[in-house]
Each structure stands twice: as C-alpha cells, then as structure tokens.
Design a protein around this motif. Structure first.
Motif, PDB file in Angstrom:
ATOM      1  N   LEU A  18       1.153  -1.272   0.129  1.00 38.95           N
ATOM      2  CA  LEU A  18      -0.167   0.315   0.193  1.00 38.95           C
ATOM      3  C   LEU A  18       0.976   1.225  -0.357  1.00 38.95           C
ATOM      4  O   LEU A  18       0.131   2.207  -0.193  1.00 38.95           O
ATOM      5  N   SER A  45      -8.093   5.018   1.373  1.00 45.43           N
ATOM      6  CA  SER A  45      -6.252   4.262   1.653  1.00 45.43           C
ATOM      7  C   SER A  45      -6.479   3.602   2.828  1.00 45.43           C
ATOM      8  O   SER A  45      -6.329   2.860   3.413  1.00 45.43           O
ATOM      9  N   GLU A  48      -7.810   0.596   3.404  1.00 47.52           N
ATOM     10  CA  GLU A  48      -6.805  -1.078   3.475  1.00 47.52           C
ATOM     11  C   GLU A  48      -6.099  -0.889   4.225  1.00 47.52           C
ATOM     12  O   GLU A  48      -5.193  -2.247   4.765  1.00 47.52           O
ATOM     13  N   GLU A  51      -7.934  -3.144   7.367  1.00 46.94           N
ATOM     14  CA  GLU A  51      -7.774  -4.288   6.198  1.00 46.94           C
ATOM     15  C   GLU A  51      -6.645  -4.867   6.422  1.00 46.94           C
ATOM     16  O   GLU A  51      -6.466  -6.325   7.073  1.00 46.94           O
TER      17      GLU A  51
END
Length: 92
Positions: A18, A45, A48, A51
């Motif tokens: 990322l 972002s 993500e 997560e």
C-alpha cells in the motif's frame, strides 16, 4: 517461522504494497510491525490500511508533532502448552 511470524510478515507485506514500507521485529512474546504514515495518505487508503492490520492482536496509531505518524501492530506468539500441567508432584 511460526504462525505468528508468518501473520506479522503478511501484515508487513500488505502495508508495504500500500506504499507504507513496514518494519518487522521479533520480541520475546510477540512480533511487531511498524510503518510511517505520511500526511498525504489519501482517505480512501485508510480502509485498506485498517484491513491489513485487523489480523493483528493489537494495533494503533502513534501521532506526535515531532515524529509524525507511526502505525503499529502486534501479533502475539502462541503460548506453549504442556501435557504435564500439574507438574511432577501432582497426584490423582
């Protein structure tokens, strides 16, 4: 590498993918993952990022005016189990 180390390495890999290069470190009872979070990280972002760290046992964000923002996650190592819990003097 034990399962906890594999899990921590997977978190670090996801964060790096990322755009947040992550540092992985082993401790006596856990693995830690840290990544610096730039102020310019887009709001989209963050989902993500969350997560990626939700697999950890604990995670958080340390933000200071001196050092910026550091995302951290901890993955606990498994506690070894023994078959002789009562010890050698335990009698039934």
């Amino acid at each position: 590498m034990p399962a906890s180390g594999v899990s921590a390495a997977a978190i670090a890999a996801r964060l790096s993918a990322l755009g947040l290069p992550a540092r992985l470190e082993e401790h006596d009872r856990s693995w830690s993952v840290e990544a610096d979070v730039p102020e310019s990280l887009p709001a989209e972002s963050w989902r993500e990022v969350l997560e990626a760290v939700e697999e950890a046992d604990r995670f958080g964000l340390l933000a200071t005016s001196l050092n910026g923002r550091t995302l951290w996650a901890a993955v606990h190592k498994a506690v070894p189990t023994t078959g002789d819990v009562g010890g050698p003097s335990h009698q039934r």
